[in-house]
Design a protein around this motif. Sequence first.
Motif, PDB file in Angstrom:
ATOM      1  N   GLU A  94       0.851  -1.153  -0.040  1.00  0.00           N
ATOM      2  CA  GLU A  94      -0.011   0.009   0.078  1.00  0.00           C
ATOM      3  C   GLU A  94       0.935   1.227   0.159  1.00  0.00           C
ATOM      4  N   ARG A  95       1.909   1.290  -0.959  1.00  0.00           N
ATOM      5  CA  ARG A  95       2.786   2.441  -1.255  1.00  0.00           C
ATOM      6  C   ARG A  95       2.508   2.872  -2.405  1.00  0.00           C
ATOM      7  N   LYS A  96       3.035   4.258  -2.361  1.00  0.00           N
ATOM      8  CA  LYS A  96       3.260   4.882  -3.756  1.00  0.00           C
ATOM      9  C   LYS A  96       4.034   3.957  -4.687  1.00  0.00           C
ATOM     10  N   PRO A  97       3.746   4.069  -6.014  1.00  0.00           N
ATOM     11  CA  PRO A  97       2.617   4.718  -6.798  1.00  0.00           C
ATOM     12  C   PRO A  97       1.269   4.034  -6.812  1.00  0.00           C
ATOM     13  N   TYR A  98       1.025   2.950  -6.050  1.00  0.00           N
ATOM     14  CA  TYR A  98      -0.374   2.518  -6.075  1.00  0.00           C
ATOM     15  C   TYR A  98      -1.205   2.867  -4.976  1.00  0.00           C
ATOM     16  N   VAL A  99      -0.932   3.843  -4.138  1.00  0.00           N
ATOM     17  CA  VAL A  99      -1.735   4.435  -3.163  1.00  0.00           C
ATOM     18  C   VAL A  99      -1.385   5.929  -3.571  1.00  0.00           C
ATOM     19  N   VAL A 100      -2.446   6.796  -3.658  1.00  0.00           N
ATOM     20  CA  VAL A 100      -2.314   8.038  -3.820  1.00  0.00           C
ATOM     21  C   VAL A 100      -3.432   8.730  -2.824  1.00  0.00           C
ATOM     22  N   ASP A 101      -2.545   9.519  -1.967  1.00  0.00           N
ATOM     23  CA  ASP A 101      -3.581  10.076  -0.789  1.00  0.00           C
ATOM     24  C   ASP A 101      -3.639  11.623  -1.226  1.00  0.00           C
TER      25      ASP A 101
ATOM     26  N   SER B 151      -6.734   6.912  -2.884  1.00  0.00           N
ATOM     27  CA  SER B 151      -7.047   6.273  -4.139  1.00  0.00           C
ATOM     28  C   SER B 151      -6.123   5.016  -4.339  1.00  0.00           C
ATOM     29  N   PHE B 152      -6.752   4.117  -4.828  1.00  0.00           N
ATOM     30  CA  PHE B 152      -5.856   2.795  -5.141  1.00  0.00           C
ATOM     31  C   PHE B 152      -5.682   2.257  -6.540  1.00  0.00           C
ATOM     32  N   TYR B 153      -4.448   2.214  -7.236  1.00  0.00           N
ATOM     33  CA  TYR B 153      -4.356   2.032  -8.664  1.00  0.00           C
ATOM     34  C   TYR B 153      -3.403   0.580  -8.855  1.00  0.00           C
ATOM     35  N   ALA B 154      -3.642   0.097  -9.960  1.00  0.00           N
ATOM     36  CA  ALA B 154      -2.916  -0.910 -10.479  1.00  0.00           C
ATOM     37  C   ALA B 154      -2.943  -1.103 -11.835  1.00  0.00           C
ATOM     38  N   VAL B 155      -2.701  -2.287 -12.440  1.00  0.00           N
ATOM     39  CA  VAL B 155      -2.824  -2.569 -13.935  1.00  0.00           C
ATOM     40  C   VAL B 155      -3.962  -3.454 -14.150  1.00  0.00           C
ATOM     41  N   CYS B 156      -4.479  -3.187 -15.441  1.00  0.00           N
ATOM     42  CA  CYS B 156      -5.302  -4.042 -15.796  1.00  0.00           C
ATOM     43  C   CYS B 156      -4.537  -5.245 -16.393  1.00  0.00           C
ATOM     44  N   PRO B 157      -4.845  -6.584 -16.012  1.00  0.00           N
ATOM     45  CA  PRO B 157      -4.240  -7.794 -16.285  1.00  0.00           C
ATOM     46  C   PRO B 157      -4.368  -8.029 -17.820  1.00  0.00           C
ATOM     47  N   GLU B 158      -5.170  -7.668 -18.580  1.00  0.00           N
ATOM     48  CA  GLU B 158      -5.474  -7.993 -20.040  1.00  0.00           C
ATOM     49  C   GLU B 158      -4.712  -7.084 -20.915  1.00  0.00           C
ATOM     50  N   CYS B 159      -4.930  -5.549 -20.718  1.00  0.00           N
ATOM     51  CA  CYS B 159      -4.623  -4.498 -21.789  1.00  0.00           C
ATOM     52  C   CYS B 159      -3.473  -3.700 -21.197  1.00  0.00           C
ATOM     53  N   ASP B 160      -3.108  -3.879 -19.932  1.00  0.00           N
ATOM     54  CA  ASP B 160      -1.842  -3.109 -19.413  1.00  0.00           C
ATOM     55  C   ASP B 160      -2.211  -1.821 -19.292  1.00  0.00           C
ATOM     56  N   ASN B 161      -3.455  -1.203 -19.202  1.00  0.00           N
ATOM     57  CA  ASN B 161      -3.821   0.064 -18.902  1.00  0.00           C
ATOM     58  C   ASN B 161      -3.720   0.091 -17.301  1.00  0.00           C
ATOM     59  N   PRO B 162      -3.741   1.491 -16.912  1.00  0.00           N
ATOM     60  CA  PRO B 162      -4.158   1.678 -15.520  1.00  0.00           C
ATOM     61  C   PRO B 162      -5.463   1.485 -15.077  1.00  0.00           C
ATOM     62  N   ILE B 163      -5.730   0.758 -13.841  1.00  0.00           N
ATOM     63  CA  ILE B 163      -7.086   0.863 -13.338  1.00  0.00           C
ATOM     64  C   ILE B 163      -7.105   1.303 -11.852  1.00  0.00           C
ATOM     65  N   GLN B 164      -8.393   1.512 -11.397  1.00  0.00           N
ATOM     66  CA  GLN B 164      -8.445   1.989  -9.953  1.00  0.00           C
ATOM     67  C   GLN B 164      -9.486   1.062  -9.425  1.00  0.00           C
ATOM     68  N   LEU B 165      -8.988   0.702  -8.013  1.00  0.00           N
ATOM     69  CA  LEU B 165      -9.787  -0.330  -7.321  1.00  0.00           C
ATOM     70  C   LEU B 165     -10.534   0.139  -6.548  1.00  0.00           C
ATOM     71  N   ILE B 166     -11.724  -0.105  -6.472  1.00  0.00           N
ATOM     72  CA  ILE B 166     -13.024   0.313  -6.057  1.00  0.00           C
ATOM     73  C   ILE B 166     -13.242  -0.563  -4.863  1.00  0.00           C
TER      74      ILE B 166
END
Length: 291
Positions: free
Chosen positions: A27-34, A40-55
């Motif tokens: 839960e560190r940068k750059p995956y967590v942005v305060d 906000s929590f971010y990661a990578v789409c396992p299919e298309c390699d685009n950024p995703i947000q975790l809700i």
Amino acid sequence: MDVFKTHVGEGKALMINEENFYLATRERKPYVVDSGGVKSFYAVCPECDNPIQLIGLLRRQQDSLPHRPYGRHIGHDVPGVAVYDEDAYLSCPFSDPGYWRTDGKRKPSNPTGQALYRIMRDRFDRVEYAWRESSGLLLGIKSLRRALTVWRNDKGWLNYGSTYHNLPQMLFFGLPQETLYGQCVSKDSPLASRLAAADGIFLEPSGFSDSYLRIKTSRFVDVGFVLGARKARVVNDRLTETFLLGVNVEGKPLGSDLVVHTDPVWFSRILNMPDWHENHRLSAMAADVLG
Ligand SMILES: [Zn+2]
């Protein structure tokens, strides 16, 4: 979507939950942005390699509703995580389950295409294992080389329909009929029962494993298989994609087609398994074809 990964390319796809996210990112940068106390929590789409947000990632004690976090594409770069690529987004099975396109190809510089190429070249024995498990069919090295050579000549990694979860099946998708004579079939597979019941075909010991039987014919009977009819769906954030495997005897279908399933998390685990016994013969063949 119900899966994420932390890096663009051949990283491991994980189910989205608080524990997996914590273990993968601490839960560190750059995956967590305060921003102003809101995380906000971010990661990578396992299919298309685009950024995703975790809700809905963090369980809150006051939540009484069933808790099921998910990921969604976001239409901008997340520095340090992933760069947004609209073309890749439009071709992602999670953005549009009817995602195969007849127009457009990945650019040679596309990171997804490059990673798919590396997987085929460097972990071909794992791709073959996943194919065998999903279809029940253990193909001889000549058939595998033939399919891989077509994949190379057609530049299969630039095809938007090829992604991290379906590489083993896409190797055979749409190819001309391949012979089944002399190939091996998993003893307990639906394919084995189908073949065993057919006139003029019999299964004999494979000679190398009790789990596999070798396909023979009592006289010259033309028996082969084709793989087609891809179908992708996203239900409750879960991607499922299936193919149909058809067996032909003397040019006629042998019963109804068999369903071949894909599984993004399972295949990703096979690709990233640390204690894997490499099949050097297959690795050498793939290096020779794609090297
Ligand atoms: Zn995507």
